[in-house]
Design a protein around this motif. Structure first.
Motif: not given
Length: 174
Positions: A146-173
């Motif tokens: 099933s491609l569900g695992g691949t799609v799941g990993v992609t969404l998970l990594c994208t979501g975590v990346g966005l959250a980390v990016f937002a946290g880093a920008m918050f701390l930076l500013f």
């Protein structure tokens, strides 16, 4: 709140939401494996050439469930093709790796995928088939993929990346 803080909050929330959206994809892959619990043996009838990668090839296997015929073909997690220059066709190889990736190695520009497949999965040979006993048409050669695992990993990594990016920008500013 400043505009920057609001933007960081929105990006972080989008990241968390995207990460949460990955959960159903992981669950679908597990559910498919649980549903496809019945096993039988099928016979290689022909080869399916093409798909996402024009050189992809897989055996088409016929199997019987309660006297009814069904067919399934072998799914892979990926296909890798490579070419070595040279005039000899002796270097042509087709194999499936441990990670369930089909590898096609050719010795020249052209590849007779049918010949390579016939060497790996001869017509008339048997292969295991797993299928859903409630819906025998839902069958997979060797194991469910099933491609569900691949799609799941992609969404998970994208979501975590966005959250980390937002946290880093918050701390930076701050």
């Amino acid at each position: 709140m400043t505009a920057t803080e609001i933007a960081c909050l929105c990006i972080g929330a989008a990241g968390i939401l995207t990460a949460l959206l990955s959960l159903p994809f992981f669950c679908r892959g597990r559910a498919l494996s649980k549903k496809c619990s019945a096993r039988t043996t099928g016979t290689v009838q022909r080869y399916r050439i093409g798909g996402g990668n024009r050189k992809a090839i897989s055996p088409v296997v016929a199997y019987l469930v309660d006297g009814k015929p069904y067919t399934a073909y072998r799914h892979y997690k990926g296909v890798v093709t490579s070419r070595k220059s040279g005039a000899s066709g002796a270097g042509n190889r087709l194999f499936v790796s441990e990670r369930d990736v089909l590898h096609i190695h050719t010795a020249g520009m052209f590849c007779n995928c049918g010949e390579l497949a016939a060497a790996l999965w001869p017509i008339g040979s048997t292969m295991p088939v797993v299928y859903n006993p409630r819906n025998p048409k839902q069958g997979f050669v060797e194991k469910p993929v099933s491609l569900g695992g691949t799609v799941g990993v992609t969404l998970l990594c994208t979501g975590v990346g966005l959250a980390v990016f937002a946290g880093a920008m918050f701390l930076l500013f701050q």
